[in-house]
Structures are given as structure tokens and as C-alpha cells.
Design a protein around this motif. Structure first.
Motif, PDB file in Angstrom:
ATOM      1  N   VAL A  69       1.055  12.441   2.569  1.00 55.63           N
ATOM      2  CA  VAL A  69       0.016  12.063   1.597  1.00 55.63           C
ATOM      3  C   VAL A  69       0.722  11.595   0.329  1.00 55.63           C
ATOM      4  O   VAL A  69       1.414  12.373  -0.332  1.00 55.63           O
ATOM      5  N   ARG A  70       0.577  10.319  -0.002  1.00 58.61           N
ATOM      6  CA  ARG A  70       1.376   9.758  -1.090  1.00 58.61           C
ATOM      7  C   ARG A  70       0.606   9.600  -2.393  1.00 58.61           C
ATOM      8  O   ARG A  70       1.164   9.191  -3.395  1.00 58.61           O
ATOM      9  N   LYS A  71      -0.699   9.912  -2.319  1.00 62.41           N
ATOM     10  CA  LYS A  71      -1.528   9.703  -3.519  1.00 62.41           C
ATOM     11  C   LYS A  71      -2.705  10.649  -3.476  1.00 62.41           C
ATOM     12  O   LYS A  71      -3.327  10.840  -2.410  1.00 62.41           O
TER      13      LYS A  71
ATOM     14  N   GLY B 135      -7.938  -0.828 -10.995  1.00 64.55           N
ATOM     15  CA  GLY B 135      -8.246   0.207  -9.996  1.00 64.55           C
ATOM     16  C   GLY B 135      -7.484   0.058  -8.709  1.00 64.55           C
ATOM     17  O   GLY B 135      -7.172   1.045  -8.044  1.00 64.55           O
ATOM     18  N   ILE B 136      -7.113  -1.165  -8.341  1.00 66.70           N
ATOM     19  CA  ILE B 136      -6.373  -1.316  -7.075  1.00 66.70           C
ATOM     20  C   ILE B 136      -4.883  -1.044  -7.273  1.00 66.70           C
ATOM     21  O   ILE B 136      -4.180  -0.644  -6.335  1.00 66.70           O
ATOM     22  N   ASP B 137      -4.421  -1.181  -8.510  1.00 63.64           N
ATOM     23  CA  ASP B 137      -3.005  -0.892  -8.794  1.00 63.64           C
ATOM     24  C   ASP B 137      -2.656   0.568  -8.531  1.00 63.64           C
ATOM     25  O   ASP B 137      -1.506   0.925  -8.320  1.00 63.64           O
ATOM     26  N   GLU B 138      -3.674   1.419  -8.539  1.00 61.33           N
ATOM     27  CA  GLU B 138      -3.460   2.864  -8.288  1.00 61.33           C
ATOM     28  C   GLU B 138      -3.064   3.107  -6.837  1.00 61.33           C
ATOM     29  O   GLU B 138      -2.603   4.193  -6.493  1.00 61.33           O
ATOM     30  N   TYR B 139      -3.271   2.109  -5.960  1.00 62.23           N
ATOM     31  CA  TYR B 139      -3.066   2.346  -4.522  1.00 62.23           C
ATOM     32  C   TYR B 139      -1.924   1.513  -3.956  1.00 62.23           C
ATOM     33  O   TYR B 139      -1.777   1.398  -2.733  1.00 62.23           O
ATOM     34  N   VAL B 140      -1.131   0.908  -4.846  1.00 61.85           N
ATOM     35  CA  VAL B 140      -0.001   0.115  -4.353  1.00 61.85           C
ATOM     36  C   VAL B 140       1.299   0.558  -5.021  1.00 61.85           C
ATOM     37  O   VAL B 140       1.306   1.137  -6.102  1.00 61.85           O
TER      38      VAL B 140
ATOM     39  N   VAL C  80       5.893  14.887  -5.584  1.00 60.75           N
ATOM     40  CA  VAL C  80       5.807  13.728  -6.501  1.00 60.75           C
ATOM     41  C   VAL C  80       4.779  12.699  -6.007  1.00 60.75           C
ATOM     42  O   VAL C  80       5.118  11.549  -5.725  1.00 60.75           O
ATOM     43  N   LYS C  81       3.558  13.130  -5.867  1.00 64.03           N
ATOM     44  CA  LYS C  81       2.517  12.216  -5.400  1.00 64.03           C
ATOM     45  C   LYS C  81       1.980  11.387  -6.569  1.00 64.03           C
ATOM     46  O   LYS C  81       1.927  11.844  -7.705  1.00 64.03           O
ATOM     47  N   LYS C  82       1.566  10.134  -6.272  1.00 65.93           N
ATOM     48  CA  LYS C  82       0.849   9.361  -7.299  1.00 65.93           C
ATOM     49  C   LYS C  82      -0.468  10.073  -7.530  1.00 65.93           C
ATOM     50  O   LYS C  82      -1.034  10.692  -6.631  1.00 65.93           O
ATOM     51  N   LEU C  83      -0.977   9.944  -8.782  1.00 68.79           N
ATOM     52  CA  LEU C  83      -2.148  10.732  -9.169  1.00 68.79           C
ATOM     53  C   LEU C  83      -3.143   9.890  -9.969  1.00 68.79           C
ATOM     54  O   LEU C  83      -2.747   9.168 -10.883  1.00 68.79           O
ATOM     55  N   SER C  84      -4.408   9.955  -9.590  1.00 69.88           N
ATOM     56  CA  SER C  84      -5.496   9.417 -10.417  1.00 69.88           C
ATOM     57  C   SER C  84      -6.443  10.570 -10.691  1.00 69.88           C
ATOM     58  O   SER C  84      -6.873  11.251  -9.755  1.00 69.88           O
ATOM     59  N   LEU C  85      -6.711  10.801 -11.985  1.00 69.13           N
ATOM     60  CA  LEU C  85      -7.596  11.908 -12.358  1.00 69.13           C
ATOM     61  C   LEU C  85      -8.715  11.381 -13.248  1.00 69.13           C
ATOM     62  O   LEU C  85      -8.461  10.808 -14.305  1.00 69.13           O
TER      63      LEU C  85
ATOM     64  N   PRO D 281       0.836  -1.217   0.000  1.00 69.20           N
ATOM     65  CA  PRO D 281       0.000   0.000   0.000  1.00 69.20           C
ATOM     66  C   PRO D 281       0.863   1.256   0.000  1.00 69.20           C
ATOM     67  O   PRO D 281       1.901   1.301   0.639  1.00 69.20           O
ATOM     68  N   VAL D 282       0.423   2.281  -0.715  1.00 70.78           N
ATOM     69  CA  VAL D 282       1.226   3.510  -0.847  1.00 70.78           C
ATOM     70  C   VAL D 282       1.263   4.291   0.454  1.00 70.78           C
ATOM     71  O   VAL D 282       2.226   4.992   0.749  1.00 70.78           O
ATOM     72  N   GLY D 283       0.190   4.191   1.282  1.00 70.39           N
ATOM     73  CA  GLY D 283       0.171   4.961   2.534  1.00 70.39           C
ATOM     74  C   GLY D 283      -1.115   5.743   2.679  1.00 70.39           C
ATOM     75  O   GLY D 283      -2.197   5.242   2.385  1.00 70.39           O
ATOM     76  N   VAL D 284      -1.014   7.019   3.075  1.00 65.72           N
ATOM     77  CA  VAL D 284      -2.196   7.878   3.219  1.00 65.72           C
ATOM     78  C   VAL D 284      -2.567   8.408   1.839  1.00 65.72           C
ATOM     79  O   VAL D 284      -1.716   8.930   1.112  1.00 65.72           O
ATOM     80  N   ILE D 285      -3.849   8.240   1.445  1.00 63.47           N
ATOM     81  CA  ILE D 285      -4.302   8.793   0.175  1.00 63.47           C
ATOM     82  C   ILE D 285      -5.329   9.875   0.436  1.00 63.47           C
ATOM     83  O   ILE D 285      -6.067   9.828   1.429  1.00 63.47           O
ATOM     84  N   ALA D 286      -5.384  10.878  -0.455  1.00 60.02           N
ATOM     85  CA  ALA D 286      -6.368  11.962  -0.347  1.00 60.02           C
ATOM     86  C   ALA D 286      -7.276  11.906  -1.556  1.00 60.02           C
ATOM     87  O   ALA D 286      -6.794  11.819  -2.687  1.00 60.02           O
ATOM     88  N   ALA D 287      -8.573  11.924  -1.318  1.00 58.71           N
ATOM     89  CA  ALA D 287      -9.559  11.891  -2.407  1.00 58.71           C
ATOM     90  C   ALA D 287     -10.372  13.182  -2.385  1.00 58.71           C
ATOM     91  O   ALA D 287     -10.793  13.645  -1.327  1.00 58.71           O
TER      92      ALA D 287
END
Ligand SMILES: NC(=O)C1=CN([C@@H]2O[C@H](COP(=O)(O)OP(=O)(O)OC[C@H]3O[C@@H](n4cnc5c(N)ncnc54)[C@H](OP(=O)(O)O)[C@@H]3O)[C@@H](O)[C@H]2O)C=CC1
Ligand SMILES: O=C(O)[C@H](O)CS(=O)(=O)O
Length: 461
Positions: free
Chosen positions: A206-208, A447-452, A229-234, A126-132
Motif C-alpha cells: 500500500v503506497r498511499k 488532486g491527481i498529483d496525489e496519486y502519481v 513512508v506512505k504518501k498521505l492525503s489528509l 501511478p503510485v500503486g495500491v492506494i487505501a482510502a
């Protein structure tokens, strides 16, 4: 900076009445939420996925049990008809159940090493803390489509819902805690989007960032995420073409066009925004489409039998009006249009014909119940016109010819293509777009690959 105890009023778009207030949070609340999520991550990520899955399934059961309550909250704050709100709660819940199982398939791999005394082991963590940050048009599904895979993979989440529709998010999170998901694992922060998102962007814990909303805001977040350099889903805007070939089944095409165009009063990013009909069947299609659309009932989403609720706010109504007026000024004809006695945020389903590509509605996202119909002569022409957009989220193709279906859908520059299907969205499929419609996919195993994060161990024996 937000002052203490300031509130945001939540209004019912059907009546204009204030139905509740929520805290207008800011930087302080945003940072406190990350503090709790970061603390919670230490334990949550160490639980087995089977333990996390069991809690997600309890959450699913509570959402199912409270379906009617959640749907009513959504209709009151967002406006969509109760039957659509119920459908969204089920759609939102399907992400919880799907990812409760998908987390168990976060498989790794071993890779043959060059040296005989080495071993290579790959894992996904898991990447860690994510913000949506989520929009008002799907107040439940746009949250669970992010949070379910995040929690299943071991991440923790802070969520800022749209200020127009915070109540559904707050209730969903209450049910998550009731299910036994620890308080810090999922938090909702309501308030100033700028202050809150800036605080999360600057916080290296916040890593994503996972965002659904307008392309304009998405681009701004993309720039701000570069600093750490956060991971990003848009998941951004769309401008879906709906193509009806000369060999199409008219009834299927009409049903698909109505389903795509008027869901949520046209306020979805995958709504048909432009309808291309082969010139040989334009009259037949337009007549059948008008007959079906004319039956749609406009009104308060709490009323029985209502198909189209109010738009979300005044600016949404003005945008639809502008698109219609511009098209009429440029030669479009009104086949059906907005003959409703209601006012304020209600807008009747409108159909325009004799439309050309110079009209604003054929270039900019309408996000309302307007269906512009234009004609085409050849496959090559319609593919070129359909692809002539900075967006690439959803497209629709109606044809009874298999070769046409495969050939044309392969040429369409869109992440989702509905073939004789006006409602393709589902939890097991990878939802997302090409070009300026976004980055990444939501739903399905993608969709789960976005969070690992992928990690490998190189072991010297
Ligand atoms: N591709 C997809 O899946 C989807 C795309 N969309 C697109 O979004 C648009 C409609 O939704 P809408 O909610 O109006 O979109 P917005 O982009 O205005 O808002 C989306 C979210 O972003 C927040 N936000 C607004 N401005 C900022 C900012 N400067 N920095 C950080 N966050 C911000 C909003 O908060 P606040 O409410 O407080 O302003 C809201 O929570 C349409 O273009 C639609 O196509 C919508 C849904 C799905
Ligand atoms: O926000 C939206 O418009 C949704 O992503 C569309 S769908 O997933 O409900 O089809």
C-alpha cells in the motif's frame, strides 16, 4: 481480532431501525483486499488512460442512471434529506467524469541536459495500491473524490467506508464492476477501522493513504504511515469563520450563511462554525437570518420538503447541546432554538447572539445546526479572530467592496475562501486546508498529483 461472520448493523438515524447488516471485517479481509488490488494493478496500470477513461465514463453513466436508488440508500443510512443526497450523488459523479478526462493530461516533460549527448525525460506514473478511509457525512463524494483520480492515473484502491454508512459505498462499487472495471481494481472492506487500517499501514504494497475524517484520527494515521513512508492525503476537521462586512449585501450574506451552515444539518467540515457580523449591521443581519432559518423544516430526509434531517448519532446531539449550554452559561442569548417536537437524533436549527470567543462553539468544531453570531468593529480585528484557530480549511467573506474582498481573503489562513459564496466546493477546484485541517488537495489537477510518482529518465546517447 474480528471473529468470522460478525456483522455491523446499519441503522436509519431518522427512525433508529436496523436497515441492513454488513460484514465486520478485520485484518484477514484487509490483507485479502490488498492481495487482489496488487494483482489487479499489474494490468490496470498498463492499460492506456483512454481505456481506463472509457470505463470510468461507463461507471459515470451507471451512477447517473441509478441516481435515485443511490440517493435513497444514502438518506436511509446517513439521514440527509433526499434532495441533498441527490445533490451529493451528482457531486460524487462529477469527480468520476472530471478525472476520466484529467487522466489524459498526466503530461510529462523533457529538460535540456547539460551534456550534449544526454537527454532528460520526465514522466508521472501511478503510485500503486492506494487505501482510502472515509467518513459518514458524505458517503459517496468522499469516496469518488479519492478513487476517481486514483483509478484514472492507473492506481488500484481498497476503501474502508465509515461503519455508519457502508451501503452507499458497496452499491457504488457494484456499479463500477458492472461498468467493466475489473473486480480487483476497486474493493470495499467494511469492519473494524483499527484492524483494517493497521493492516494497510503495515503493508508495504500500500503506497498511499487517503483519509477524510477527524483531525484526531488523521494525526494517528500520519504517525502510523511513517513506518513504511506512505504518501498521505489528509482532509481533516474545520472550523470555518463566516465574515459579514458592514458593506455586505445582507440578502447574499444570509443566503450564503444558511447554505453553508445548515447543509447536511451542519455536519460538514466546511460549515460556517462562527459568524462574525460588523456591529453596524448586526440587527439587520440577525433579523433576516432568523426569518430564513425559521422556515427550515426538520424531519425524516425521505419526507417531501425536509431541509434538515437527523444528526448521525447520539454523541453528535450531545456535542451540539454541550456547545449551546456552554455558550448560554457564558452569556450568549438564544435568538432561535431547537423548538421541535421530534426527539432522538433530530435537532432544530439554533441561532445564538451576544457570543464571545471564550465559548466552546467558537473554538471546537460543532458539526451540527448551531449558528453562533458575534460582532466586530474593524477588518484587522476580524481577520485576527478568524485566523485564531488550529484549523484552516474553509472561510467565507461577504462584502461588496472588491478591495476588501482581495485584501481580507489574502490574509485569511484558509485553503478555501468563499467570497459572497456559501457553497464553493466543486470537482475542478483543489479542496483542502492549511494547518491542522490536513495535507494535500482533492479535486482539480492538484488532486491527481496525489496519486502519481514523478520519475525522470537520464539517457546517455
Ligand atoms: N476535511 C474534510 O474534508 C472532512 C473532515 N471531516 C471531519 O471528520 C469528523 C467527522 O467525521 P467522522 O467520520 O466522525 O470522523 P472519524 O475520524 O471518526 O472517522 C472517519 C473514518 O475513519 C475511521 N476511523 C475511526 N477511527 C479510526 C482509527 N483509529 N484508525 C483508522 N480509521 C479510523 C472511521 O471508521 P468507523 O466509521 O468504523 O469508526 C471512518 O471510516 C469531523 O471532525 C469532520 O470535520 C469529515 C469529512 C470531511
Ligand atoms: O466532508 C465534507 O465535509 C466535504 O468535504 C464537504 S464538501 O466537499 O461536500 O463541501
Amino acid at each position: 481480532m474480528t471473529k468470522n461472520n460478525e456483522v455491523i448493523e446499519v441503522t436509519n438515524p431518522a427512525t433508529g431501525e436496523v436497515v441492513d447488516t454488513v460484514l465486520k471485517g478485520g485484518k484477514k479481509e484487509a490483507v485479502e483486499a490488498v492481495d487482489k488490488a496488487y494483482q489487479a494493478f499489474q494490468d490496470w496500470s498498463k492499460q492506456s488512460v483512454y481505456e481506463r477513461s472509457a470505463l470510468l465514463n461507463k461507471w459515470y453513466a451507471l451512477v447517473e442512471e441509478h441516481e435515485a436508488e443511490l440517493a435513497r440508500i444514502m438518506t436511509i443510512e446517513q439521514g440527509k434529506p433526499l434532495k441533498e443526497a441527490t445533490g451529493e450523488i451528482r457531486y460524487a459523479n462529477s469527480f468520476i467524469s472530471w478525472y476520466a478526462e484529467e487522466g489524459k493530461r498526466l503530461y510529462g516533460e523533457t529538460i535540456p541536459a547539460t551534456a550534449s549527448d544526454k537527454r532528460i525525460v520526465v514522466s508521472r506514473q501511478p503510485v500503486g495500491v492506494i487505501a482510502a478511509i472515509t467518513p459518514w457525512n458524505f458517503p459517496a463524494a468522499m469516496i469518488t473524490r479519492k478513487v476517481a483520480p486514483a483509478l484514472a492515473s492507473g492506481c488500484t484502491a481498497v476503501v474502508k467506508p465509515a461503519s455508519a454508512t457502508p451501503l452507499t459505498a458497496i452499491r457504488l462499487r457494484e456499479l463500477a464492476v458492472e461498468a467493466g472495471i475489473p473486480e480487483g481494481v476497486l474493493q470495499i472492506v467494511t469492519g473494524s477501522s483499527g484492524e483494517i487500517s493497521d493492516a494497510w499501514m503495515a503493508d508495504e504494497r500500500v503506497r498511499k493513504i487517503s483519509f477524510t475524517g477527524s483531525t484526531e484520527v488523521g494525526k494517528s494515521l500520519m504517525q502510523k504511515s511513517a513506518k513504511t513512508v506512505k504518501k498521505l492525503s489528509l482532509e481533516l476537521g474545520g472550523h470555518a469563520p463566516l465574515i459579514v462586512m458592514g458593506d455586505a449585501d445582507i440578502e447574499k450574506a444570509v443566503s450564503g450563511a444558511v447554505a453553508s451552515k445548515y447543509r447536511n444539518a451542519g455536519q460538514t467540515c466546511v460549515c460556517a462554525n462562527r459568524i462574525y457580523v460588523h456591529e453596524s449591521i448586526e440587527q439587520e443581519f440577525a433579523k433576516a437570518f432568523k426569518e430564513k432559518v425559521a422556515q427550515l423544516k426538520v424531519g425524516d430526509g425521505l419526507e417531501e420538503g425536509v431541509d434538515i434531517g437527523p444528526l448521525i448519532d447520539k454523541s453528535a446531539v450531545e456535542k451540539v447541546k454541550h456547545h449551546i449550554e456552554d455558550a448560554l452559561d457564558k452569556g450568549a442569548e438564544k435568538l432561535l432554538g431547537n423548538e421541535i417536537e421530534k426527539e432522538d437524533l433530530f435537532f432544530g436549527p439554533t441561532i445564538l447572539t451576544n457570543v464571545n470567543d471564550e465559548m466552546v462553539c467558537m473554538q471546537e468544531e460543532t458539526f451540527g445546526p448551531l449558528a453562533p453570531i458575534t460582532t466586530f468593529q474593524t477588518k484587522e480585528e476580524v481577520v485576527k479572530r478568524a485566523n485564531n484557530s488550529p484549523y484552516g480549511l474553509a472561510a467565507y467573506l461577504f462584502t461588496e467592496n472588491l478591495t476588501t474582498a482581495i485584501e481580507v481573503s489574502e490574509q485569511l489562513e484558509y485553503g478555501i475562501v468563499g467570497i459572497n459564496d456559501g457553497a464553493p466546493s466543486t470537482a475542478q477546484a483543489p479542496f483542502g486546508g492549511f494547518k491542522e485541517s490536513g495535507l494535500g488537495r482533492e479535486g482539480g489537477h492538484h488532486g491527481i498529483d496525489e496519486y502519481v510518482e514523478v520519475k525522470y529518465l537520464s539517457i546517455q546517447l
